[in-house]
Design a protein around this motif. Structure first.
Motif, PDB file in Angstrom:
ATOM      1  N   LYS A   6      50.934  73.371   3.398  1.00  0.00           N
ATOM      2  CA  LYS A   6      49.519  73.470   3.049  1.00  0.00           C
ATOM      3  C   LYS A   6      49.360  73.087   1.582  1.00  0.00           C
ATOM      4  O   LYS A   6      50.137  73.541   0.738  1.00  0.00           O
ATOM      5  N   LEU A   7      48.354  72.281   1.310  1.00  0.00           N
ATOM      6  CA  LEU A   7      48.108  71.805  -0.056  1.00  0.00           C
ATOM      7  C   LEU A   7      46.729  72.272  -0.507  1.00  0.00           C
ATOM      8  O   LEU A   7      45.803  72.357   0.303  1.00  0.00           O
ATOM      9  N   PHE A   8      46.596  72.532  -1.807  1.00  0.00           N
ATOM     10  CA  PHE A   8      45.328  73.060  -2.317  1.00  0.00           C
ATOM     11  C   PHE A   8      44.848  72.290  -3.547  1.00  0.00           C
ATOM     12  O   PHE A   8      45.641  71.688  -4.264  1.00  0.00           O
ATOM     13  N   ALA A   9      43.526  72.381  -3.755  1.00  0.00           N
ATOM     14  CA  ALA A   9      42.840  71.898  -4.959  1.00  0.00           C
ATOM     15  C   ALA A   9      43.197  70.432  -5.228  1.00  0.00           C
ATOM     16  O   ALA A   9      43.143  69.613  -4.309  1.00  0.00           O
ATOM     17  N   ASN A  10      43.587  70.109  -6.483  1.00  0.00           N
ATOM     18  CA  ASN A  10      43.832  68.704  -6.809  1.00  0.00           C
ATOM     19  C   ASN A  10      45.024  68.134  -6.042  1.00  0.00           C
ATOM     20  O   ASN A  10      45.087  66.923  -5.805  1.00  0.00           O
TER      21      ASN A  10
ATOM     22  N   LYS B 119      44.745  68.426   3.468  1.00  0.00           N
ATOM     23  CA  LYS B 119      45.081  69.804   3.103  1.00  0.00           C
ATOM     24  C   LYS B 119      46.301  70.306   3.861  1.00  0.00           C
ATOM     25  O   LYS B 119      46.786  71.397   3.598  1.00  0.00           O
TER      26      LYS B 119
ATOM     27  N   GLU C  35      52.882  64.887  -9.893  1.00  0.00           N
ATOM     28  CA  GLU C  35      52.195  66.146 -10.207  1.00  0.00           C
ATOM     29  C   GLU C  35      53.050  67.370  -9.906  1.00  0.00           C
ATOM     30  O   GLU C  35      52.864  68.421 -10.507  1.00  0.00           O
TER      31      GLU C  35
ATOM     32  N   HIS D 135      54.158  74.919 -13.770  1.00  0.00           N
ATOM     33  CA  HIS D 135      52.829  75.450 -13.458  1.00  0.00           C
ATOM     34  C   HIS D 135      52.490  75.360 -11.967  1.00  0.00           C
ATOM     35  O   HIS D 135      51.472  75.889 -11.537  1.00  0.00           O
TER      36      HIS D 135
ATOM     37  N   ARG E 124      52.852  76.331  -8.092  1.00  0.00           N
ATOM     38  CA  ARG E 124      53.369  77.480  -7.320  1.00  0.00           C
ATOM     39  C   ARG E 124      53.705  77.068  -5.901  1.00  0.00           C
ATOM     40  O   ARG E 124      53.010  76.231  -5.305  1.00  0.00           O
TER      41      ARG E 124
ATOM     42  N   ALA F  74      53.488  76.419   1.236  1.00  0.00           N
ATOM     43  CA  ALA F  74      52.259  76.113   0.499  1.00  0.00           C
ATOM     44  C   ALA F  74      52.590  75.678  -0.911  1.00  0.00           C
ATOM     45  O   ALA F  74      53.559  76.145  -1.515  1.00  0.00           O
TER      46      ALA F  74
ATOM     47  N   PHE G 155      50.553  74.831  -4.608  1.00  0.00           N
ATOM     48  CA  PHE G 155      49.250  74.847  -5.294  1.00  0.00           C
ATOM     49  C   PHE G 155      49.382  74.924  -6.806  1.00  0.00           C
ATOM     50  O   PHE G 155      50.403  75.340  -7.342  1.00  0.00           O
ATOM     51  N   PRO G 156      48.304  74.503  -7.486  1.00  0.00           N
ATOM     52  CA  PRO G 156      48.276  74.514  -8.947  1.00  0.00           C
ATOM     53  C   PRO G 156      48.000  75.929  -9.455  1.00  0.00           C
ATOM     54  O   PRO G 156      47.867  76.852  -8.661  1.00  0.00           O
ATOM     55  N   PRO G 157      47.907  76.114 -10.781  1.00  0.00           N
ATOM     56  CA  PRO G 157      47.590  77.448 -11.308  1.00  0.00           C
ATOM     57  C   PRO G 157      46.286  77.981 -10.698  1.00  0.00           C
ATOM     58  O   PRO G 157      45.331  77.212 -10.525  1.00  0.00           O
ATOM     59  N   VAL G 158      46.265  79.269 -10.386  1.00  0.00           N
ATOM     60  CA  VAL G 158      45.076  79.833  -9.763  1.00  0.00           C
ATOM     61  C   VAL G 158      43.980  79.994 -10.827  1.00  0.00           C
ATOM     62  O   VAL G 158      44.277  80.139 -12.015  1.00  0.00           O
TER      63      VAL G 158
END
Lengths: 293, 92
Positions: B4-8, B16, B45, B56, B58, B84, B86-89
């Motif tokens: 699962k991928l999030f945000a940018n 996603k 990235e 940075h 996660r 999963a 993801f970048p910094p929350v």
């Protein structure tokens, strides 16, 4: 409170089926439109007698458009226990739902296709990301739609969270409630490009479980009785609330300390991602912060 | 195996969720490699020059950090694991 929208020609009959199938306190809000024959319910006349849905303990609010796309409530609430108020012509659907959230389990909004609530679409009406679609009310799989509704975020307000902690079995030990509300700030300095909205993406399931873990850990502190947290999702315009943390405690000192630690831990640990849209640009907030740092 | 991928990161990959095929006894490193093969545009990235996950970024395996709860890149995965990235929350 779970909020369910229903749109389409047979929406009123579908609402009857939901009201019959749902457990708990239910509010029904119907979209009232003006035409040459005077006010009528937006999508009920074709198939029904306009009779009211609900029974003892339910609230009905009749709402109508104000000429823009915002919904306005009609002048009457009917509440099952006999209370009756008039003259609230400027109430929007959002205002109405916020007011209902403290003491209802479900709100069913009939005939608001533009509302930002999970929608059931009948008869080919198109809405984004519907909970369920069917040709008419009779063809709807009510149980599946209710299961899908329970997977969507509940509508919560500061008032509904405060009401929930006050209902704690340990409330007799409580002398303080501290709350934190995070809002969409339009600008941080005079010459900032104004923020139009924020859009939040959440790791569904994990985000909610992380918030529950933080709340339970904080509740282990001496004198902390209940901790409630809620973070809204999706697009949140400038000026609206984003996040709430509410602490029920024995005394003010542990209430203040815990509400501060609660929002700080939420911001550090919960997998939620914020995109900011200003008058000039769109960016992920974590990327802007990295560039600054 | 599901990523699962999030945000940018989801924007960079254009999706996603990514299904990757890995063999039995595959490790977390294998799953990262498989993701980078499917979506090489994520590499810059997500990974540093040495091929480690950037500081940075996660990662989670079934909701816990494999570098804390398991054996990091050597963690042996099980069928049906959800990974999963993801970048910094930035909630609140």
């Amino acid at each position: 409170m779970y909020t369910l929208g229903i749109v389409g020609p047979d929406a009123s009959a579908a609402a009857d089926r939901f009201v019959a199938a749902l457990d708990g306190r239910i509010a029904v809000i119907r979209h009232l439109v003006e035409d040459g024959d005077g006010p009528r319910f937006g999508q009920t006349r074709a198939n029904g007698d306009g009779s009211r849905i609900g029974g003892a303990g339910t609230v009905e609010t009749d709402a109508r458009p104000d000429g823009s796309s915002r919904a306005r409530a009609a002048t009457t609430y009917d509440i099952g226990d006999g209370w009756d108020a008039a003259g609230e012509a400027d109430l929007t659907l959002d205002d109405t739902l916020d007011r209902l959230a403290s003491d209802h389990d479900y709100a069913v909004a009939i005939g608001f296709p533009d509302a930002r609530v999970p929608q059931v679409a009948l008869g080919g009406v198109e809405v984004p990301d519907p909970l369920a679609t069917a040709t008419d009310a009779a063809a709807l799989d009510i149980e599946a739609a209710i299961d899908a509704l329970h997977d969507r975020p509940e509508r919560k307000t500061l008032e509904s969270l405060v009401a929930s902690v006050k209902a704690s079995p340990r409330a007799d030990r409580s002398g303080a409630i501290a709350t934190f509300t995070g809002r969409v700030r339009a600008r941080d300095a005079e010459d900032d490009a104004p923020t139009e909205y924020l859009e939040f993406e959440m790791y569904d399931g994990v985000a909610q479980r992380t918030m529950r873990t933080i709340a339970s850990e904080l509740e282990e502190r001496d004198g902390v009785l209940e901790v409630a947290m809620h973070h809204r999702q999706g697009v949140i315009p400038d000026g609206e609330d984003i996040v709430f943390v509410v602490v029920l405690a024995g005394h003010r000192e542990e209430a203040f300390e815990t509400v501060r630690d609660g929002i700080n831990r939420l911001k550090d640990e919960v997998p939620i991602f914020k995109k900011e849209v200003t008058a000039e640009e769109t960016f992920w907030v974590h990327e802007a912060e990295r560039d600054d740092g | 195996m599901k990523w699962k991928l999030f945000a940018n990161l989801a924007e960079t990959a254009g999706t996603k969720q990514v299904e990757v095929a890995v063999d039995g006894e595959a490790t977390f490193r294998d799953a990262v490699d498989a993701l980078m093969e499917t979506h090489p545009e994520l590499r810059e990235e997500v990974l540093d020059e040495k091929g480690d996950i950037r500081e940075h970024i996660r990662v989670l395996r079934n909701e816990s950090n494999p570098f804390v709860a398991d054996d990091g890149f050597d963690t042996v995965l099980e069928e049906g694991d959800t990974l999963a990235l993801f970048p910094p929350v930035s909630g609140g």
